[in-house]
Design an enzyme around this catalytic site. Structure first.
Site, PDB file in Angstrom:
ATOM      1  CB  SER A  83      -0.862   0.037   1.255  1.00 21.11           C
ATOM      2  OG  SER A  83      -1.594  -1.167   1.419  1.00 21.11           O
TER       3      SER A  83
HETATM    4  N1  SAH Z   1      -0.631  -5.001   4.067  1.00 23.05           N
HETATM    5  C1  SAH Z   1      -0.050  -5.257   2.821  1.00 23.05           C
HETATM    6  C2  SAH Z   1      -0.714  -4.724   1.386  1.00 23.05           C
HETATM    7  C3  SAH Z   1      -1.549  -5.699   1.197  1.00 23.05           C
HETATM    8  S1  SAH Z   1      -2.459  -5.784  -0.505  1.00 23.05           S
HETATM    9  C4  SAH Z   1       1.362  -4.516   2.856  1.00 23.05           C
HETATM   10  O1  SAH Z   1       1.785  -4.064   3.920  1.00 23.05           O
HETATM   11  O2  SAH Z   1       2.159  -5.143   1.981  1.00 23.05           O
HETATM   12  C5  SAH Z   1      -3.771  -6.859  -0.148  1.00 23.05           C
HETATM   13  C6  SAH Z   1      -3.119  -8.176   0.215  1.00 23.05           C
HETATM   14  O3  SAH Z   1      -4.499  -8.927   0.583  1.00 23.05           O
HETATM   15  C7  SAH Z   1      -2.917  -9.194  -0.879  1.00 23.05           C
HETATM   16  O4  SAH Z   1      -1.340  -9.565  -0.459  1.00 23.05           O
HETATM   17  C8  SAH Z   1      -3.690 -10.261  -1.201  1.00 23.05           C
HETATM   18  O5  SAH Z   1      -3.196 -11.274  -1.658  1.00 23.05           O
HETATM   19  C9  SAH Z   1      -4.548 -10.323   0.250  1.00 23.05           C
HETATM   20  N2  SAH Z   1      -5.743 -10.762   0.327  1.00 23.05           N
HETATM   21  C10 SAH Z   1      -6.943 -10.709  -0.523  1.00 23.05           C
HETATM   22  N3  SAH Z   1      -8.062 -11.404  -0.175  1.00 23.05           N
HETATM   23  C11 SAH Z   1      -7.644 -12.049   1.020  1.00 23.05           C
HETATM   24  C12 SAH Z   1      -8.431 -12.865   1.826  1.00 23.05           C
HETATM   25  N4  SAH Z   1      -9.703 -13.303   1.512  1.00 23.05           N
HETATM   26  N5  SAH Z   1      -7.462 -13.253   2.964  1.00 23.05           N
HETATM   27  C13 SAH Z   1      -6.380 -12.884   3.129  1.00 23.05           C
HETATM   28  N6  SAH Z   1      -5.563 -12.196   2.394  1.00 23.05           N
HETATM   29  C14 SAH Z   1      -6.166 -11.713   1.237  1.00 23.05           C
END
Ligand code: SAH
Length: 237
Positions: A83
């Site tokens: 993000s």
């Molecule tokens: N917090 C992260 C940004 C994540 S982007 C950082 O600091 O880098 C969103 C993430 O959510 C992605 O890696 C994606 O694979 C995950 N995601 C999407 N749907 C999900 C679900 N149902 N359960 C767990 N993770 C999920």
């Protein structure tokens, strides 16, 4: 300052502060503490300190490491993103964390937000559905000294939360969802805060829901853009 042997072992000290410290200081000043556009500043001093401290460039692939302190999200593989730094700081601020709070993150991704939460003294559980990202985040967080009794990484579908560890003082969903993730609300402690992006695929609104006894208080914090939460309560695969 006298060297404290406990300090050097501590899970809260991911990198020597000199490592691209100037860029982090500038990122915090220009993007968070005093943005010149219409974004609301991030004011919580402990959050800004954690953002100055954690080395974001260690959480991104080598080919974009140069841009690690830019004011934007970056691709981390698997169609996912780390993000935007401001969004990490704002969401973290909205969680209103006290050291020792039990926190759940849905979407570990690169592990960057997890490192920030641990730096703030959270006892963190973080769920990632993509096994490759989950494994990489685990390795990275261990290498940076964030692994420890306060960090639990789980690979799986985060939509149902982690009922066996509930209640949580704070829950953050770092992927966009079209609807309120009900199971997560059920897992909030009294006084607990849930922060997540809700809305359409292309544009969401940042929301905080606070549980106050039987009541839920909702607050909105403007537009944001996140990758999709996948699965139930999220978007179809
Ligand atoms: N917090 C992260 C940004 C994540 S982007 C950082 O600091 O880098 C969103 C993430 O959510 C992605 O890696 C994606 O694979 C995950 N995601 C999407 N749907 C999900 C679900 N149902 N359960 C767990 N993770 C999920």
């Amino acid at each position: 300052m006298v060297d404290d042997p406990h300090q050097s072992q501590a899970p809260r000290d991911p990198l020597p502060p000199s490592d691209r410290q100037d860029e982090r200081d500038l990122m915090v000043e220009e993007q968070m503490a005093a943005p010149t556009d219409r974004r609301a500043p991030v004011v919580e001093a402990r959050v800004l300190q954690a953002m100055r401290h954690v080395a974001r460039h260690r959480f991104v692939p080598a080919d974009v490491a140069e841009q690690a302190y830019d004011d934007s999200p970056l691709a981390i593989g698997g169609g996912q993103t780390i993000s935007q730094p401001y969004m990490v700081a704002k969401m973290t601020e909205l969680l209103e964390l006290e050291p020792g709070d039990k926190v759940l993150e849905i979407g570990t991704g690169s592990g960057y937000q997890a490192a920030i939460l641990v730096a703030l003294g959270a006892r963190l559980f973080s769920i990632e559905r993509d096994p490759t990202l989950a494994r990489d985040a685990q390795r990275r967080l261990a290498e940076l000294g964030c692994a420890g009794p306060d960090l639990h990484l789980v690979c799986g579908d985060g939509y149902r939360g982690l009922p066996e560890e509930a209640p949580f003082d704070a829950i953050v969903v770092t992927a966009g969802t079209p609807q309120v993730p009900r199971p997560l609300i059920a897992q909030l402690a009294d006084g607990g805060r849930l922060v997540f992006p809700i809305g359409e695929e292309e544009l969401q609104t940042l929301v905080r829901i606070r549980k106050e006894g039987e009541r839920l208080r909702e607050e909105y914090f403007g537009d944001c853009r996140f990758v999709k939460l996948v699965g139930r309560y999220g978007w179809e695969r």
